[in-house]
Design a protein around this motif. Structure first.
Motif, short mmCIF file in Angstrom:
data_model
loop_
_atom_site.label_atom_id
_atom_site.label_comp_id
_atom_site.label_asym_id
_atom_site.label_seq_id
_atom_site.Cartn_x
_atom_site.Cartn_y
_atom_site.Cartn_z
N ALA A 1 -5.52 23.15 7.63
CA ALA A 1 -5.26 24.20 6.65
C ALA A 1 -5.46 25.60 6.57
N HIS B 1 -1.22 30.29 10.80
CA HIS B 1 0.39 30.36 12.14
C HIS B 1 0.43 29.35 11.23
N GLY B 2 1.73 29.19 10.44
CA GLY B 2 2.86 27.90 9.70
C GLY B 2 3.73 27.37 11.13
N THR C 1 0.32 22.86 13.26
CA THR C 1 -1.36 21.67 12.79
C THR C 1 -1.55 21.08 13.65
N HIS D 1 6.10 13.57 8.87
CA HIS D 1 7.59 14.70 9.81
C HIS D 1 8.33 13.94 10.26
N ASP E 1 7.97 23.26 14.16
CA ASP E 1 8.73 24.29 13.18
C ASP E 1 10.23 24.37 14.48
N ARG F 1 -3.15 26.07 9.53
CA ARG F 1 -1.91 26.05 8.77
C ARG F 1 -0.66 27.70 7.48
N GLN F 2 -1.93 28.10 7.67
CA GLN F 2 -2.04 29.15 6.47
C GLN F 2 -2.20 29.86 7.36
#
Length: 592
Positions: free
Chosen positions: A442, A448-449, A452, A309, A479, A445-446
């Motif tokens: 993982a 709550h995009g 992390t 990132h 994000d 993230r799926q």
């Protein structure tokens, strides 16, 4: 030509592994033949052959050597672990402990000659894949911590502190690093970090690689930059170092680099004020950087997404595998994915043997496998015999053999053998815990995009009956919304269950069939908590350069710190999957 010579050397020693190992063992036994440990304790009587060594020298752990080490530390100058011509000259303080005290690992005068020989092979290997490294400098965040002196007058300090203070390091070519030696040697964590970051900014166009020993240390430096950009920009603007850096030697060293640069100051202010989540900040500030150089194997693997990132996708290279006891190997495929890193064991550093992890609980030296005799796919605990007098010493690292380079094994670091969580008969090691966190992260993230898991640690909670695992998570929004939080209790409960599904079958049997473990709990801590945890550790004697987030916490003050930062708590809502047939395969991970 030098590069070609070094690459040929790698090919030669990895093609003749057994012969090199036999020579190394003979050298070690010859120089230490008159030592009390080998001559009297082991009854080797000056023998230097491999057969006698195998027959008479036992496998040991640190506790077995404590009486000998204490005598040396207290001033006994007789040949105890090493021969009279190669006395112990200092101790490296290991990050491991014994009886609550840091381990003292013996070192001899020519230690860094050997370590330097392996380190000298790193750049030729990387040069095969990355061009232009000689045209710039490395920005490496290196740190020392204050050492001590044993009652007998020998230095006791971390291996990195000893290295940075050594003549070997002082004689490196000028310009190899952006950080002045005085800044590296400064024991004040803030002043050292500030000076190194500032010098890295002033020489941003020269930087061709960015690194630290551990990934956590590199991320700590980036975090420092993002929180101190205003003062850094002001210093660059005026060409004057802040009074917060008071060490005279550091100020003098920085004065040789710092010049008024209003344009660079404007750039730093723009970066500091406009980029909320820091995405790609490394690549923008150091535009000529070709890769990140840091360890991301073992427990450091969980930092890879955050490094990606911040770096803008720069390659991450983990080049060396080393320990306080000795250097072990190098990565001959530096551009591989971090998850695929394997280290080629160099046979000239120490005499290396392997203990199969599935050996009997009371393992003996007869079960040890020589370097050339390991099998691909099997896991082994590392056992070394060093020039500094450690003989058949269990390092505590578990490695998985992944292949061979010529005749030299290539191995992946799996875990430290003694890091576990346990409520009852269950034993969850570091690899199990990390796998469970990664699987739950993982899922998060799926659901709550953009969110992390930034960092984590754990403990067992026995205040409840039955006891249960507590996992502390600090979350990071990636994000662009730095303050974004996750208030979805249902999603976090699902993450708890997902972690339990990833645990080994002994844990799941205890949860489902025995009822001896309660539901796993995830406690979300507020942003900055793991920085506070690091600050606490450094303030209580940990080395900022070698600090790694502990994956299990037990000290009451640390637990109190974490619990005081909890913003929400979530428990697994259901039982994980388990079937009686699984109870004979405790290493199997559930498919869910």
């Amino acid at each position: 030509m030098a590069t070609e010579k070094q690459l040929r050397f790698i090919e030669e020693i990895t093609s003749n592994v057994d012969a090199v190992q036999e020579r190394v063992l003979e050298e070690i036994l010859t120089r230490n033949a008159d030592a009390e440990y080998l001559a009297t304790k082991c009854g080797l009587a000056g023998a230097t052959d491999r057969g006698s060594f195998r027959a008479k020298v036992p496998m040991v752990e640190y506790e077995d050597l404590v009486p000998y080490i204490r005598r040396i530390a207290n001033g006994d100058r007789s040949p105890i672990l090493t021969g009279p011509e190669h006395p112990v000259t200092e101790f490296f303080t290991s990050s491991g402990t014994s009886g609550g005290e840091r381990k003292l690992i013996p070192a001899v005068e020519d230690e860094f000659d050997r370590r330097g020989q392996l380190g000298g092979l790193v750049k030729p290997v990387i040069n095969q894949y990355v061009a232009g490294l000689d045209e710039g400098s490395g920005l490496y965040f290196h740190f020392v911590k204050s050492g001590t002196t044993t009652p007998g007058g020998l230095p006791a300090q971390t291996v990195l502190t000893s290295l940075f203070k050594s003549d070997f390091f002082q004689k490196l070519p000028p310009g190899a690093f952006t950080s002045p030696v005085a800044a590296i040697l400064c024991e004040d964590a803030f002043q050292s970090m500030y000076a190194q970051v500032l010098c890295g900014l002033c020489q941003r166009r020269r930087v061709v690689r960015v690194g630290a020993v551990f990934a956590s240390g590199l991320l700590r430096a980036i975090h420092f930059l993002r929180h101190n950009w205003e003062q850094l920009a002001a210093d660059i603007d005026s060409g004057t170092l802040t009074d917060r850096v008071s060490d005279p030697s550091v100020r003098e060293a920085v004065a040789g680099v710092l010049r008024p640069d209003p344009e660079l100051a404007r750039f730093i202010r723009y970066e500091g004020s406009s980029n909320g989540d820091g995405a790609g900040i490394i690549a923008r500030i150091w535009p000529n950087a070709k890769y990140l150089d840091t360890i991301v194997t073992g427990s450091m693997a969980q930092y890879v997404p955050t490094l990606n990132h911040y770096s803008g996708g720069l390659p991450i290279i983990s080049m060396m595998y080393a320990s306080s006891e000795c250097n072990i190997g190098i990565n001959l495929r530096p551009m591989c994915d971090p998850s695929d890193v394997s280290y080629t064991i160099m046979p000239n550093m120490a005499y290396v043997e392997f203990l199969p992890v599935d050996a009997a609980e009371h393992a003996t030296a007869s079960q040890l496998v020589e370097l050339a005799g390991v099998e691909v796919g099997r896991e082994y605990e590392l056992v070394v015999t060093t020039y500094a007098g450690l003989c058949r010493y269990r390092v505590g690292d578990v490695l998985r053999v992944t292949g061979f380079h010529n005749a030299a094994p290539q191995a992946r670091f799996v875990r430290r053998s003694n890091v576990v969580l346990s409520i009852e008969s269950d034993k969850t090691d570091e690899a199990d815990l990390q796998r469970a966190v990664e699987r739950a992260a993982a899922l998060l993230r799926q659901l709550h995009g953009g969110v992390t898991v930034l960092d984590y640690t754990s403990r067992t909670c026995t205040e409840t009956i039955p006891g249960h695992y507590v996992i502390y998570w600090e979350l990071l929004a990636v994000d662009g919304h730095e303050n974004k939080s996750v208030d979805d209790g249902d999603a976090l409960e699902r993450c708890c269950l997902e972690m339990e599904e990833a645990m080994n079958s002994v844990y799941r049997q205890s949860r489902v069939a025995d009822g001896s473990i309660g539901p796993l709990e995830i406690r979300i801590v507020r942003p900055g908590t793991f920085e506070e945890l690091a600050d606490y550790a450094v303030s209580h004697g940990a080395s900022i350069g070698q600090y790694k987030v502990p994956r299990r916490v037990t000290a009451p003050p640390v637990i109190q710190l974490l619990d005081s930062r909890v913003v929400s708590s979530h428990f697994s809502p259901d039982l994980p999957h388990w079937a009686p047939a699984q109870m004979f395969n405790s290493t199997e991970a559930a498919s869910g």
